[in-house]
Design a protein around this motif. Structure first.
Motif, mmCIF file in Angstrom:
data_model
loop_
_atom_site.group_PDB
_atom_site.id
_atom_site.type_symbol
_atom_site.label_atom_id
_atom_site.label_comp_id
_atom_site.label_asym_id
_atom_site.label_seq_id
_atom_site.Cartn_x
_atom_site.Cartn_y
_atom_site.Cartn_z
ATOM 1 N N THR A 13 106.592 -65.683 55.583
ATOM 2 C CA THR A 13 107.017 -67.076 55.473
ATOM 3 C C THR A 13 107.921 -67.326 54.280
ATOM 4 O OG1 THR A 13 104.965 -67.554 54.277
ATOM 5 C CG2 THR A 13 104.964 -67.941 56.658
ATOM 6 N N GLY A 14 108.427 -66.235 53.687
ATOM 7 C CA GLY A 14 109.385 -66.376 52.592
ATOM 8 C C GLY A 14 108.760 -66.610 51.258
ATOM 9 N N GLY A 15 107.482 -66.269 51.086
ATOM 10 C CA GLY A 15 106.815 -66.453 49.802
ATOM 11 C C GLY A 15 107.242 -65.417 48.785
ATOM 12 N N LYS A 16 106.674 -65.495 47.607
ATOM 13 C CA LYS A 16 107.015 -64.588 46.517
ATOM 14 C C LYS A 16 106.579 -63.171 46.863
ATOM 15 C CE LYS A 16 106.213 -63.665 41.625
ATOM 16 N NZ LYS A 16 105.469 -64.074 40.410
ATOM 17 N N VAL A 17 107.489 -62.208 46.631
ATOM 18 C CA VAL A 17 107.194 -60.807 46.918
ATOM 19 C C VAL A 17 106.587 -60.178 45.673
ATOM 20 C CG1 VAL A 17 108.134 -58.605 47.678
ATOM 21 C CG2 VAL A 17 109.138 -60.733 48.516
ATOM 22 N N ASP A 18 105.254 -60.150 45.591
ATOM 23 C CA ASP A 18 104.604 -59.512 44.452
ATOM 24 C C ASP A 18 104.120 -58.131 44.882
ATOM 25 O OD1 ASP A 18 102.693 -60.258 46.181
ATOM 26 O OD2 ASP A 18 101.564 -61.523 44.794
ATOM 27 N N GLU A 19 103.221 -57.534 44.110
ATOM 28 C CA GLU A 19 102.746 -56.200 44.426
ATOM 29 C C GLU A 19 102.039 -56.181 45.786
ATOM 30 O OE1 GLU A 19 103.267 -53.288 42.734
ATOM 31 O OE2 GLU A 19 104.680 -54.605 41.731
ATOM 32 N N PRO A 20 102.252 -55.116 46.609
ATOM 33 C CA PRO A 20 101.623 -55.057 47.929
ATOM 34 C C PRO A 20 100.108 -55.113 47.835
ATOM 35 C CG PRO A 20 103.328 -53.382 47.696
ATOM 36 C CD PRO A 20 103.148 -53.986 46.361
ATOM 37 N N LYS A 21 99.517 -55.879 48.741
ATOM 38 C CA LYS A 21 98.061 -55.981 48.809
ATOM 39 C C LYS A 21 97.649 -55.626 50.228
ATOM 40 C CE LYS A 21 97.566 -59.504 45.187
ATOM 41 N NZ LYS A 21 98.964 -59.416 44.748
ATOM 42 N N LEU A 22 97.050 -54.453 50.387
ATOM 43 C CA LEU A 22 96.672 -53.987 51.710
ATOM 44 C C LEU A 22 95.458 -54.740 52.218
ATOM 45 C CD1 LEU A 22 97.021 -50.117 51.320
ATOM 46 C CD2 LEU A 22 98.528 -51.643 52.592
ATOM 47 N N PRO A 23 95.355 -54.918 53.537
ATOM 48 C CA PRO A 23 94.126 -55.477 54.093
ATOM 49 C C PRO A 23 93.013 -54.440 53.998
ATOM 50 C CG PRO A 23 95.580 -54.762 55.841
ATOM 51 C CD PRO A 23 96.349 -54.591 54.575
ATOM 52 N N PRO A 24 91.771 -54.821 54.235
ATOM 53 C CA PRO A 24 90.682 -53.838 54.253
ATOM 54 C C PRO A 24 90.979 -52.734 55.267
ATOM 55 C CG PRO A 24 89.811 -56.066 54.256
ATOM 56 C CD PRO A 24 91.292 -56.192 54.449
#
Length: 550
Positions: free
Chosen positions: A32-43
């Motif tokens: 949705t065009g939000g801030k691209v921070d460090e990747p956070k994987l799902p469980p």
């Protein structure tokens, strides 16, 4: 940018829907065009569900990621290692069109019969049994229709995601764009069945020439090159059952199933040890579905779509690394890991060695039969990952192959232990490396080198003495470690001289002030005091700035 692309592609819209339905918050912000921070994987379980729902390409991506313990934590590796494509077979009418397009002659002229029901269905292809006109039974591995279009769309999307992640520190350090390219190349290679056929032939030849495997005990299907194309792989039909479902009623062992299971486990270990440590070419996906127990007692190895290659230097280091892990030698393990993957930035070597020591120390008190060797290898790679060491992808493939192999072997034989089985083979390999394949020839070469050295030495010594006694000889000695010492001595001498000058000025001013009654020269002492004060303060300030006021 991402949102606009999603709106113009039904495939990307489907991907967005799967991601959102599985509740991956990080991707929600990204899409949705939000801030691209460090990747956070799902469980891990959620990630696995997402990949399965997205289809064949993402299943393959998950399988590739399961070979990269330098990228993902252990819980993700364990979950993705079990990832298999859960896809229904394609209707025979669609498969028949692909087969007819690939054959030079008609289907009826080539085959006496074809079983319309597939014996196996995967993410890339499905397999049917058929009989040639000459009576030979063959397996037809047929690529799923329309797969290229979906794969190209998904490859384009994966590249785009990689570029977005590459904007983060994580993406830059691990070079996510390069990993995405590696995956796309591997995927396209799997779409070319002629490449898999070449891999199968090479593996078959290597195993046939093995000195550790009983001839005819382990087999790989023979390729029918006259009928094989990029989308159709035709190979020898081998009749059997999946290895873990076999009863092991081999007449050669008089019905002793336990003995046969132990023999099969040892056979597989020898085969893969040879592939990894001697041939440098190995089957990278030996999961239970790719190993069959044939009705004549042979073991068959299928599906060479995923293979790994190791150069001789990497083989040598890997062999020594395995030995250091078996011997629980943390210091040697550290040295070899750094040789396998030279760090791209400075690392704390002492910290790395300490972590390896802490890891291996947990196994000191265990009996060797209690050690899960594949888990230990994964933990070694995880320590490297935590210390920002980028392990080559082929080593991840090795780790996955070892893990699959040990899992199968322990299922067949609960007492099976890789370290105990592997030591004799490693001893033989080291002996062969020392004396070579032809010991006599190696001895003769060494003798010839000694002879040449003895003939050349007198002449070389004479030339050296001529140069040493020559009046034109010049010696150029450069010791880099002396430069800091020289600069420090120069600085100390300068400050000492400066201090002597300041002291002389003060003493001179005092003498003039004490012995002069005339006002005409009294001002000289004031000037000398002022100059001495200024120079003294300057010297003190310089020492303070250098940080050496101790």
């Amino acid at each position: 940018m991402f949102s606009r692309i999603v709106q113009t592609s039904s495939r990307q819209g489907e991907i967005v829907e799967v991601v959102l339905r599985n509740g991956w918050d990080y991707m929600k912000r990204l899409l949705t065009g939000g801030k691209v921070d460090e990747p956070k994987l799902p469980p891990p379980a959620v990630l696995r569900n997402i990949l399965v729902e997205l289809g064949p390409v993402y299943v393959k991506l998950g399988q590739l990621l399961s070979t990269r313990p330098d990228l993902l934590p252990a819980e993700y590796i364990d979950t993705l290692s079990t990832l298999q494509a859960e896809v229904p077979p394609v209707d025979w009418l669609e498969v028949e069109i692909v087969i007819r397009q690939q054959l030079r002659q008609s289907l009826e002229e080539t085959f006496a019969s074809v079983n319309y029901q597939p014996v196996a269905a995967g993410s890339i292809a499905q397999t049917h049994r058929a009989t040639l006109k000459d009576g030979r039974d063959v397996a037809l591995k047929v690529q799923r229709p329309g797969l290229e279009i979906v794969i190209e769309q998904d490859i384009a999307l994966i590249r785009l995601i990689a570029k977005l992640v590459a904007q983060t520190d994580f993406g830059q350090y691990y070079d996510i764009v390069a990993i995405a390219e590696e995956f796309t190349q591997a995927l396209r290679a799997e779409l070319d069945f002629t490449q898999e056929a070449h891999n199968t032939d090479l593996l078959r030849r290597n195993l046939q020439e093995s000195r550790w495997i009983e001839p005819g005990r382990l087999t790989v299907p023979e390729i029918n090159w006259d009928l094989t194309t990029e989308k159709l792989l035709v190979m020898e039909w081998l009749d059997g059952v999946p290895l873990l479902a076999a009863s092991f009623a081999n007449p050669a062992f008089d019905g002793d199933a336990d003995r046969e299971r132990e023999e099969v486990s040892t056979l597989l270990l020898k085969a893969f040890f040879q592939q990894i440590c001697l041939d440098g070419f190995f089957h990278a996906d030996p999961h239970p579905g790719n190993l069959f127990y044939l009705r004549d007692g042979r073991i068959a190895l299928f599906d060479c779509g995923m293979v790994g290659r190791l150069d001789p230097r990497t083989q040598q280091i890997l062999l020594e690394l395995i030995l250091s892990i078996v011997n629980l030698d943390a210091q040697r393990c550290t040295q070899l890991v750094l040789q396998l993957a030279p760090p791209t930035q400075p690392i704390n070597r002492l910290k790395l060695e300490t972590e390896f020591d802490q890891l291996l120390r947990r196994y000191y008190s265990l009996n060797i039969s209690q050690v899960n060797f594949s888990k230990l290898v994964y933990e070694v790679l995880q320590v490297a990952r935590s210390n920002k060491i980028r392990i080559p992808g082929n080593l991840g493939l090795c780790a996955k192959a070892i893990a699959n192999l040990e899992g199968i072997a322990r299922t067949l034989d609960p007492e099976f232990n890789i370290p105990n089985k592997i030591r004799p083979m490693m001893t033989e390999v080291f002996q062969r490396q020392i004396v070579g394949e032809a010991p006599l020839a190696a001895l003769l070469r060494a003798a010839l080198d000694v002879k040449n050295l003895s003939l050349q030495s007198p002449r070389q010594v004479e030339m050296l003495l001529d140069r040493v006694t020559s009046e034109t000889l010049q010696w150029n000695v450069s010791v880099r470690e002396l430069d800091p010492v020289r600069r420090a001595l120069d600085t100390s001498a300068n400050r000492l001289s400066f201090s002597v000058v300041v002291g002389s000025l003060i003493i001179g001013a005092a003498i003039i002030s004490a012995n002069t009654q005339s006002n005409q020269v009294y001002w000289i002492s004031d000037v000398l005091f002022a100059v001495a004060s200024f120079l003294g303060l300057w010297l003190i300030w310089g020492i303070i700035r250098s940080g050496q006021l101790k």
